[in-house]
Design an enzyme around this catalytic site. Structure first.
Site, PDB file in Angstrom:
ATOM      1  N   GLU A 120     -14.003   5.565   5.108  1.00 39.76           N
ATOM      2  CA  GLU A 120     -13.299   4.519   5.874  1.00 39.76           C
ATOM      3  C   GLU A 120     -13.847   3.183   5.385  1.00 39.76           C
ATOM      4  OE1 GLU A 120     -10.716   4.059   8.233  1.00 39.76           O
ATOM      5  OE2 GLU A 120     -11.349   1.991   7.912  1.00 39.76           O
ATOM      6  N   GLY A 146     -11.362   4.540  -0.150  1.00 41.98           N
ATOM      7  CA  GLY A 146     -10.907   5.925  -0.298  1.00 41.98           C
ATOM      8  C   GLY A 146     -10.341   6.229  -1.667  1.00 41.98           C
ATOM      9  N   ASP A 166      -4.303   9.283   3.427  1.00 43.37           N
ATOM     10  CA  ASP A 166      -3.471   8.741   4.512  1.00 43.37           C
ATOM     11  C   ASP A 166      -3.647   7.221   4.588  1.00 43.37           C
ATOM     12  OD1 ASP A 166      -2.005   8.446   6.832  1.00 43.37           O
ATOM     13  OD2 ASP A 166      -3.598   9.184   8.146  1.00 43.37           O
TER      14      ASP A 166
END
Ligand SMILES: C[S@@+](CC[C@H](N)C(=O)[O-])C[C@H]1O[C@@H](n2cnc3c(N)ncnc32)[C@H](O)[C@@H]1O
Length: 282
Positions: A120, A146, A166
């Site tokens: 994150e 990421g 995502d």
């Protein structure tokens, strides 16, 4: 980085994404060998639905709240059970006050031999997620871009695993980054299972993404899309997509059982549309 997932937690996008994620993990658990889940854009793990952001946004009411209020047909309900058990476990007093994001859902589904690596980039979110998993030897939270993790964290030492990508899609070029990221990751870890989330907002972007993925030459890509409303102009989110690379052989059949009745529950008009198709076969 302006994106705040708290506004979207538990919305229809999360519900569909997290149900697919659950089915992928449940399949990996069928063999005793350890696996690792790498969540490249993890968020904070637990979302307070009574908090200001979630209260300002209706998304969870049209997502997880609707699913909890409706019964799925028995076969679909059995497939959704592990996911719903985690959601209910986060709300031990009944009702709906908290929603588990992908890292918390994954962590609750792991066996003792499995591991979670969560990336994150937002410093406050990374801190919140680290606090959630403090002292847990099965999970590791890294404050890291990421996209870089697709190089540095692959292949996992278990040589079995799932990579969830995502991204927030708040900047231009995210579809291109997603396709390029998959190519880089797949070179390092070709046998991995990959789940790539993408928004359904603009049909042309979606089609260009599928075409770009076909051109990579990577085999075995299944696309699952749930549309909860008609496409609109100016473009507005009308559905959610997941591209799954190296899906378990059971996944297509499971999604054909699970997603149509789920779509009907989540759709604005009570019907919606589901599409499950191979972008590339073997
Ligand atoms: C869509 S949300 C993730 C939701 C989460 N995967 C879930 O299902 O609960 C995207 C997250 O990525 C974070 N983020 C944005 N850019 C990033 C990057 N380059 N690397 C890692 N995280 C990033 C955002 O702060 C946000 O928390």
């Amino acid at each position: 980085m302006n994106y705040r997932h708290a506004f979207h937690a538990g919305g229809f996008v999360d519900v569909v994404k997290h149900l697919i994620l659950t089915r992928l993990i449940e399949y990996l658990k069928l063999k005793p060998a350890a696996f690792r889940v790498i969540d490249t854009h993890a968020g904070i793990g637990r979302y307070d639905l009574t908090g200001e952001e979630a209260q300002r946004s209706p998304e969870w009411r049209e997502g997880i709240a609707r699913l909890l209020d409706h019964d799925l047909p028995p076969e679909a309900a059995a497939l959704a059970q592990p996911y719903l058990d985690v959601v209910k476990g986060e709300n031990p007093d009944g009702g709906l006050k908290a929603y588990p994001g992908s890292p918390l859902l994954v962590r609750k589904l792991l066996r003792p031999q499995d591991r979670l690596f969560a990336m994150e980039l937002h410093p406050a979110d990374a801190k919140a997620l680290s606090a959630l998993f403090a002292g847990d030897i099965q999970s590791r939270v890294i404050e890291l871009d990421g996209w870089l993790a697709l190089g540095s964290q692959l292949p996992p030492k278990e040589k079995r695993g799932l990579v969830l990508i995502d991204p927030p899609f708040e900047e231009d070029g995210e579809f291109e980054r997603l396709a390029a990221g998959l190519v880089r990751a797949h070179k390092r870890f070709p046998q991995g299972v990959y789940a790539l989330w993408y928004p359904l907002k603009d049909q042309k972007e979606r089609d260009a993404f599928a075409a770009a993925l076909r051109e990579t030459g990577i085999a075995k890509m299944l696309r699952a899309e749930v549309m909860v409303r008609a496409p609109a102009h100016p473009p507005r989110l009308f559905g959610t997509g997941m591209m799954i690379v190296n899906p378990p052989y059971t996944l297509e059949g499971e999604l054909k059982v699970l997603l149509p009745p789920l779509t009907a529950i989540l759709a604005d008009n009570g019907r919606g549309t589901t599409r499950i198709e191979w972008i590339r076969g073997e």
